[in-house]
Design an enzyme around this catalytic site. Structure first.
Site, PDB file in Angstrom:
ATOM      1  N   GLU A 129      81.718  20.784  94.560  1.00  0.00           N
ATOM      2  CA  GLU A 129      81.152  19.639  93.827  1.00  0.00           C
ATOM      3  C   GLU A 129      81.906  18.349  94.129  1.00  0.00           C
ATOM      4  O   GLU A 129      81.326  17.280  94.197  1.00  0.00           O
ATOM      5  CB  GLU A 129      81.171  19.917  92.319  1.00  0.00           C
ATOM      6  CG  GLU A 129      80.215  21.005  91.887  1.00  0.00           C
ATOM      7  CD  GLU A 129      78.757  20.625  92.110  1.00  0.00           C
ATOM      8  OE1 GLU A 129      78.317  20.643  93.274  1.00  0.00           O
ATOM      9  OE2 GLU A 129      78.070  20.315  91.130  1.00  0.00           O
ATOM     10  N   THR A 182      73.808  10.062  93.516  1.00  0.00           N
ATOM     11  CA  THR A 182      74.717  10.353  92.404  1.00  0.00           C
ATOM     12  C   THR A 182      75.674   9.176  92.207  1.00  0.00           C
ATOM     13  O   THR A 182      75.980   8.798  91.077  1.00  0.00           O
ATOM     14  CB  THR A 182      75.502  11.652  92.687  1.00  0.00           C
ATOM     15  OG1 THR A 182      74.549  12.681  92.935  1.00  0.00           O
ATOM     16  CG2 THR A 182      76.361  12.061  91.512  1.00  0.00           C
TER      17      THR A 182
HETATM   18  P1  ADP Z   1      72.414  17.651  93.173  1.00  0.00           P
HETATM   19  O1  ADP Z   1      72.688  16.901  91.898  1.00  0.00           O
HETATM   20  O2  ADP Z   1      70.960  18.015  93.311  1.00  0.00           O
HETATM   21  O3  ADP Z   1      73.350  18.772  93.440  1.00  0.00           O
HETATM   22  P2  ADP Z   1      74.077  15.942  94.659  1.00  0.00           P
HETATM   23  O4  ADP Z   1      73.698  14.542  94.998  1.00  0.00           O
HETATM   24  O5  ADP Z   1      75.123  16.205  93.647  1.00  0.00           O
HETATM   25  O6  ADP Z   1      72.700  16.657  94.326  1.00  0.00           O
HETATM   26  O7  ADP Z   1      74.588  16.729  95.960  1.00  0.00           O
HETATM   27  C1  ADP Z   1      73.956  16.647  97.142  1.00  0.00           C
HETATM   28  C2  ADP Z   1      74.954  16.152  98.201  1.00  0.00           C
HETATM   29  O8  ADP Z   1      75.776  17.238  98.635  1.00  0.00           O
HETATM   30  C3  ADP Z   1      74.222  15.637  99.408  1.00  0.00           C
HETATM   31  O9  ADP Z   1      74.899  14.508  99.889  1.00  0.00           O
HETATM   32  C4  ADP Z   1      74.341  16.764 100.421  1.00  0.00           C
HETATM   33  O10 ADP Z   1      74.334  16.320 101.748  1.00  0.00           O
HETATM   34  C5  ADP Z   1      75.695  17.387 100.051  1.00  0.00           C
HETATM   35  N1  ADP Z   1      75.773  18.821 100.420  1.00  0.00           N
HETATM   36  C6  ADP Z   1      76.654  19.400 101.245  1.00  0.00           C
HETATM   37  N2  ADP Z   1      76.441  20.722 101.355  1.00  0.00           N
HETATM   38  C7  ADP Z   1      75.382  20.991 100.576  1.00  0.00           C
HETATM   39  C8  ADP Z   1      74.680  22.199 100.265  1.00  0.00           C
HETATM   40  N3  ADP Z   1      75.020  23.371 100.809  1.00  0.00           N
HETATM   41  N4  ADP Z   1      73.661  22.108  99.408  1.00  0.00           N
HETATM   42  C9  ADP Z   1      73.303  20.925  98.866  1.00  0.00           C
HETATM   43  N5  ADP Z   1      73.921  19.755  99.112  1.00  0.00           N
HETATM   44  C10 ADP Z   1      74.963  19.786  99.956  1.00  0.00           C
END
Ligand code: ADP
Length: 309
Positions: A129, A182
């Site tokens: 995260e 985010t």
């Molecule tokens: P959510 O709230 O839907 O989790 P976030 O914005 O917190 O979305 O996270 C998405 C970010 O994390 C994106 O920038 C994405 O490129 C990165 N990321 C890296 N690896 C992954 C993964 N395995 N799955 C999803 N997002 C990923």
């Protein structure tokens, strides 16, 4: 050594209105699939990602980073390979990054015969995260790993508590296909809170936790109120107020922003109401001309599930 596991890594709804960064719950029918294997070559590799354009490099993918955090605490040199089959869109606000981080560490732990507790896995998944949002929050990874509703009572030291899941609670989630970063949705938040608002907010957090344990649906509904974050963030989400009003008028207990948005969640008692709420939200969003997905799901009290060995 060639042990392998296919898992379901669930989507999650964080914050639940009053519980910014501390409350979350786990969905049942929305989530990714992952195949995680132990390999003879020490280190972590990601060899397949379908359904999303995400980095394959271990240190740029949340799944790789979370597993590396786990392996650092494990005393043997282990090889891990990960395949990710994405259904949850990144940046949707329903825990896309959390599903990958939590799913990966859960699967590796299972393949190693569970040397770590689920609470320890939360800390490893939080490293994923941190990569995704710059902030090691646990309000998505905790419900993905523990199932049901979770409360992060404290971040330092980490103290995560699993709450009760009232059996008739159902979640309706709309994901408008617009991008809300985010970082943007964090930047609109004020860093100081008035005592008056803080009192309202912690009253609601206590009320929601009490309502979940006593299965008092009306109390849950009254407590799904956010006087701190929602007024600021909701302006980034088209038709947020109209969706909320429509959902509540059709019987939803409460409605708010899922995680950092743009998804909006509504909790209802019973599947029938959750479907009626989904239909009324759909009507509101059909008028916007925006693309969207709507999910209706039970609360998943189990969390990550094994699909096959
Ligand atoms: P959510 O709230 O839907 O989790 P976030 O914005 O917190 O979305 O996270 C998405 C970010 O994390 C994106 O920038 C994405 O490129 C990165 N990321 C890296 N690896 C992954 C993964 N395995 N799955 C999803 N997002 C990923």
């Amino acid at each position: 050594m060639n042990k392998s596991l296919k898992i379901f890594a669930p989507a999650t709804v964080a914050n639940l209105s009053c519980g910014f960064d501390v409350l979350g719950c786990c969905l049942d029918t929305v989530g990714d699939e992952m195949v995680v294997s132990l390999t003879s070559e020490p280190g972590v590799t990601i060899t397949k990602i379908e359904g999303a354009d995400l980095p394959m490099e271990t240190h740029k993918n949340v799944a790789g980073v979370a597993v590396e955090a786990l392996l650092k605490s494990y005393n043997e040199a282990i090889g891990v390979n990960i395949e990710i089959y994405k259904n949850i869109k990144a940046g949707s606000g329903i825990g896309s990054s959390a599903a990958s981080s939590a799913g990966a560490v859960w699967a590796v732990n299972h393949l190693l015969n569970n040397p770590f507790t689920k609470h320890q896995l939360v800390a490893f998944a939080m490293e994923g995260e941190k990569l995704a949002s710059g902030n090691a929050h646990a309000d998505n990874v905790a419900p993905a790993l523990l199932g049901g509703f979770t409360l992060v009572r404290s971040y330092n030291p980490l103290d995560v508590i699993k709450l009760n899941t009232p059996k008739d609670l159902m979640m309706t989630v709309i994901h408008p296909q617009i991008e809300v970063k985010t970082s943007d949705s964090r930047s609109v938040i004020k860093h100081n809170v008035s005592l008056k608002k803080a009192i309202q907010q912690w009253g609601n957090v206590g009320g929601l936790v009490a309502g979940l344990f006593t299965e008092d649906y009306q109390l849950i509904g009254r407590s799904l109120e956010d006087v701190i974050i929602e007024p600021l963030r909701s302006i980034l989400i088209p038709e947020f107020e109209a969706v909320k009003e429509a959902a509540i008028s059709k019987g939803a207990l409460g409605c708010g922003i899922s995680g950092s948005g743009p998804s909006i969640f509504a909790l209802s008692k019973g599947e029938e109401t959750a479907n009626i709420v989904a239909n009324t939200i759909r009507e509101v969003y059909n008028k916007t001309g925006l693309e969207f997905d709507i999910h209706v799901s039970k609360i998943n009290n189990e969390g990550i599930k094994i699909l096959s060995h």
